[in-house]
Scaffold this motif. Sequence first.
Motif, mmCIF file in Angstrom:
data_model
loop_
_atom_site.group_PDB
_atom_site.id
_atom_site.type_symbol
_atom_site.label_atom_id
_atom_site.label_comp_id
_atom_site.label_asym_id
_atom_site.label_seq_id
_atom_site.Cartn_x
_atom_site.Cartn_y
_atom_site.Cartn_z
ATOM 1 N N PHE A 1 0.836 -1.200 0.000
ATOM 2 C CA PHE A 1 0.000 0.000 0.000
ATOM 3 C C PHE A 1 0.873 1.254 0.000
ATOM 4 C CE2 PHE A 1 -1.869 3.423 2.526
ATOM 5 C CZ PHE A 1 -3.036 3.679 1.826
ATOM 6 N N TRP A 2 1.857 1.318 0.899
ATOM 7 C CA TRP A 2 2.714 2.501 0.996
ATOM 8 C C TRP A 2 3.605 2.664 -0.229
ATOM 9 C CZ3 TRP A 2 1.031 5.865 4.181
ATOM 10 C CH2 TRP A 2 0.427 5.490 5.383
ATOM 11 N N ILE A 3 4.042 1.550 -0.809
ATOM 12 C CA ILE A 3 4.853 1.621 -2.032
ATOM 13 C C ILE A 3 4.030 2.201 -3.179
ATOM 14 C CG2 ILE A 3 6.016 0.232 -3.798
ATOM 15 C CD1 ILE A 3 6.930 -1.645 -1.569
ATOM 16 N N HIS A 4 2.829 1.668 -3.355
ATOM 17 C CA HIS A 4 1.956 2.161 -4.426
ATOM 18 C C HIS A 4 1.631 3.638 -4.196
ATOM 19 C CE1 HIS A 4 -1.724 1.171 -7.191
ATOM 20 N NE2 HIS A 4 -1.104 2.283 -7.552
ATOM 21 N N LEU A 5 1.380 4.005 -2.964
ATOM 22 C CA LEU A 5 1.066 5.400 -2.652
ATOM 23 C C LEU A 5 2.259 6.305 -2.970
ATOM 24 C CD1 LEU A 5 -1.340 7.000 -1.455
ATOM 25 C CD2 LEU A 5 -0.195 6.861 0.765
ATOM 26 N N SER A 6 3.457 5.822 -2.719
ATOM 27 C CA SER A 6 4.651 6.639 -2.958
ATOM 28 C C SER A 6 4.977 6.787 -4.437
ATOM 29 C CB SER A 6 5.860 6.049 -2.220
ATOM 30 O OG SER A 6 6.240 4.818 -2.775
ATOM 31 N N PHE A 7 4.348 5.993 -5.304
ATOM 32 C CA PHE A 7 4.524 6.175 -6.743
ATOM 33 C C PHE A 7 4.031 7.562 -7.166
ATOM 34 C CE2 PHE A 7 5.125 1.900 -9.045
ATOM 35 C CZ PHE A 7 5.956 1.443 -8.043
ATOM 36 N N ASP A 8 3.026 8.059 -6.458
ATOM 37 C CA ASP A 8 2.479 9.383 -6.753
ATOM 38 C C ASP A 8 2.883 10.407 -5.697
ATOM 39 O OD1 ASP A 8 1.039 8.508 -9.071
ATOM 40 O OD2 ASP A 8 -0.409 7.560 -7.718
ATOM 41 N N LYS A 9 3.113 9.931 -4.450
ATOM 42 C CA LYS A 9 3.445 10.841 -3.349
ATOM 43 C C LYS A 9 4.650 10.291 -2.583
ATOM 44 C CE LYS A 9 -1.404 12.210 -2.705
ATOM 45 N NZ LYS A 9 -2.547 12.231 -1.748
ATOM 46 N N ILE B 1 -9.075 -4.421 0.048
ATOM 47 C CA ILE B 1 -9.270 -3.047 0.523
ATOM 48 C C ILE B 1 -8.180 -2.130 -0.027
ATOM 49 C CG2 ILE B 1 -9.270 -1.568 2.572
ATOM 50 C CD1 ILE B 1 -11.843 -3.102 2.236
ATOM 51 N N VAL B 2 -6.945 -2.623 -0.047
ATOM 52 C CA VAL B 2 -5.832 -1.836 -0.594
ATOM 53 C C VAL B 2 -6.090 -1.488 -2.054
ATOM 54 C CG1 VAL B 2 -3.393 -1.957 -1.271
ATOM 55 C CG2 VAL B 2 -4.094 -2.665 1.029
ATOM 56 N N ILE B 3 -6.559 -2.446 -2.824
ATOM 57 C CA ILE B 3 -6.834 -2.197 -4.247
ATOM 58 C C ILE B 3 -8.000 -1.231 -4.409
ATOM 59 C CG2 ILE B 3 -7.573 -3.296 -6.404
ATOM 60 C CD1 ILE B 3 -5.986 -5.749 -5.518
ATOM 61 N N LEU B 4 -8.978 -1.345 -3.509
ATOM 62 C CA LEU B 4 -10.111 -0.410 -3.559
ATOM 63 C C LEU B 4 -9.647 1.039 -3.439
ATOM 64 C CD1 LEU B 4 -13.120 -1.792 -1.464
ATOM 65 C CD2 LEU B 4 -13.012 -1.394 -3.921
ATOM 66 N N PHE B 5 -8.694 1.287 -2.587
ATOM 67 C CA PHE B 5 -8.200 2.649 -2.387
ATOM 68 C C PHE B 5 -7.751 3.267 -3.710
ATOM 69 C CE2 PHE B 5 -4.581 5.505 -1.898
ATOM 70 C CZ PHE B 5 -5.114 6.488 -1.077
ATOM 71 N N PHE B 6 -7.073 2.460 -4.526
ATOM 72 C CA PHE B 6 -6.483 2.999 -5.748
ATOM 73 C C PHE B 6 -7.413 2.937 -6.966
ATOM 74 C CE2 PHE B 6 -2.851 1.688 -3.129
ATOM 75 C CZ PHE B 6 -2.127 2.872 -3.100
ATOM 76 N N TYR B 7 -8.389 2.022 -6.967
ATOM 77 C CA TYR B 7 -9.137 1.798 -8.213
ATOM 78 C C TYR B 7 -10.650 1.875 -8.093
ATOM 79 C CZ TYR B 7 -4.609 0.352 -9.960
ATOM 80 O OH TYR B 7 -3.297 0.338 -10.326
ATOM 81 N N LEU B 8 -11.198 2.070 -6.884
ATOM 82 C CA LEU B 8 -12.654 2.097 -6.757
ATOM 83 C C LEU B 8 -13.273 3.231 -7.567
ATOM 84 C CD1 LEU B 8 -15.293 1.086 -5.466
ATOM 85 C CD2 LEU B 8 -14.848 2.619 -3.549
ATOM 86 N N ASN B 9 -12.727 4.419 -7.447
ATOM 87 C CA ASN B 9 -13.310 5.564 -8.143
ATOM 88 C C ASN B 9 -13.140 5.454 -9.660
ATOM 89 O OD1 ASN B 9 -13.907 6.577 -5.620
ATOM 90 N ND2 ASN B 9 -12.097 7.893 -5.528
#
Length: 630
Positions: free
Chosen positions: A143-151, A321-329
């Motif tokens: 989750f934190w790695i994927h988040l750091s791709f953008d932030k 849940i982790v995938i939902l954070f990035f792709y639900l919207n």
Amino acid sequence: MRNNILYFLLSLIASYLIFPSNLYNFLYPLQESENHVWMSLDPSWQLTLNYAYLNNMEWGKDFVFTFGPLGFLSTKFLWGVNKYLVLFFDVFLIFNLFLIFKKTIQNSEKKILTIVLILITSIILPNYLGSSVALILLIILLFWIHLSFDKPTIFNYFMQIVLLTLLFYIKVNTGIVAIFFYLTGVSYNFISKQIDLKKFILCLLVPFIGIIYLAYLLNVNLINYFINSLELISGYNQVMYLDVKENQIFYFFTLPFLIYLLLLMFLELKENYKTKKQLLRVLLIFMNYGAIWYILFKQSFVRGDFSHIKEFFISSTLFAIVILFFYLNKYFKISVLFTAVIFLVNIYVLNENLSSMNYFDKINKANYVTSFLDYSKTESIKIIPNDNSFPPHILSKIGTSTVDSYPWNSYSLLENKLNFIPRPVFQSYTTYTKELQDLNFDFYNSDKSPEYVIYDIAAIDERYSLFDDSRLNLILLKKYEVEDEFDYKNRKLLLLKRKSKKTSVEFVQTKEYAIILGDPFIPKKDTYYELQCYPNISGKAYTFLLHAPEIKLIIKTIDGSTQTYRTSKDLLESGFFSNYFISETKDFKRLLTEQKADREIKYYKIEANKRFFKDKIRVKEFQIKVLGNE
């Protein structure tokens, strides 16, 4: 502002429900059982992890196991452990879940749906995660790695560094994967110019400095810790598989998640194929996602009993849940559909666990607080007094001398307050490879060898006990003698005593030749054999996707009987010996006293499906030489 407070509280409630109900688990005396030897297996390794930690053994060299020096954070047996370390870990884990839940709700355009899914997750995830802890930490790291791709913020990297350091010392195989994930994320941010060269170098150095510093504090030999862990991973996949037919239906229940990931990857590639930067980003993200799915699958299904299988469905709930954070919207309908299917499947598979769960413990954390306040470093160990004493004359003979146990029951040694000295790979069913067997062989071949050994004949998964740790068994025959024998828990055990510290065993190669898979060969006295089977492309693919193809060891004795055992490519490469069949301790005793065992071996035969192996087997013969025998 009001909504933010509500999301904060809901996330806090969800993470609170997952917080452990107890600071630690208790270790009690083993109960009387007809299968006492089997009942002792898991408690023995759980207890011995703490014993190694307490005795400051050098991990990776003196002590080798799938769990590392922080493995007690998974088992929750805290004999000798600082309670503040455990508190930090529990709070840190729940803090991560809280942040994931909070960020997911805030980020979601469908708040109510997301809140419902998070609350279901908090119910599915048990308060005691056990061996699933490493998998959960790996998913949080992703989750934190994927988040750091953008932030790529300092906080995001701080969380990653703490997580991968903990993982490396809780369960090293998962820790190695964690480092790989981390490096892909940092490298992408450097290549995409989101961090400059100085920050890139700093991000590379800091986690390794932390790992090296902790290696010093935890007495870890980093090189051997890493290398021997790779041996454990390789060997586990070769021989520890367990195909339970009634559980094979669960294979299909893992597919919705895989299909979901593949569909998301296709949609992302379709949208982001025009620029190299975006294409690389998508490929790295889904390489990591695919690797997580594969790790969950292999961890849960190589050993296909339900206790392992459920780890996939527990961990994949948080993964969803982790995938939902990035792709639900972005992909609402697809995400909702597959997440609903995944949750329904997980609830169905875990139904028995969920039905027996104590939901009051999810709310009441008083036991955790009380156990923390009252904790002492011996609080969780209750193995003494017990009804598991060895006979008085056996205890008298051993006294304060060093002692080991074959194949795995170290629990009984500690229940009897004996001076236990573990061999490096202290449970012989885990000596999967030649390199791991050599660790035990070299230990016993030196003056560090224990003065006494409590010996039993036992093996798991239909394997031949003598060949689970054949090099150790050989040196026991050459360096030890029978001091006594006794009955213990409906089993006949031997007390072996070392003849001399100076006695050692060496191998001198005499021949090398090839035989055809399935052909018999006749063993010779005082000869050690190493066999090498060669998987073909199909065999290697099968090993990668599921586990190693089955290999059978056939033993034909002079009296006409045939015994069939499971073995593996790695175990055969480790080697074996003996022209007598050993099925009970009395057979081993006969060899120790230089008598002929009851059943001489006519031939050995190696059988395997030829779709997965080449026809030829390479055989190396070694003369067994004993040096310095007094």
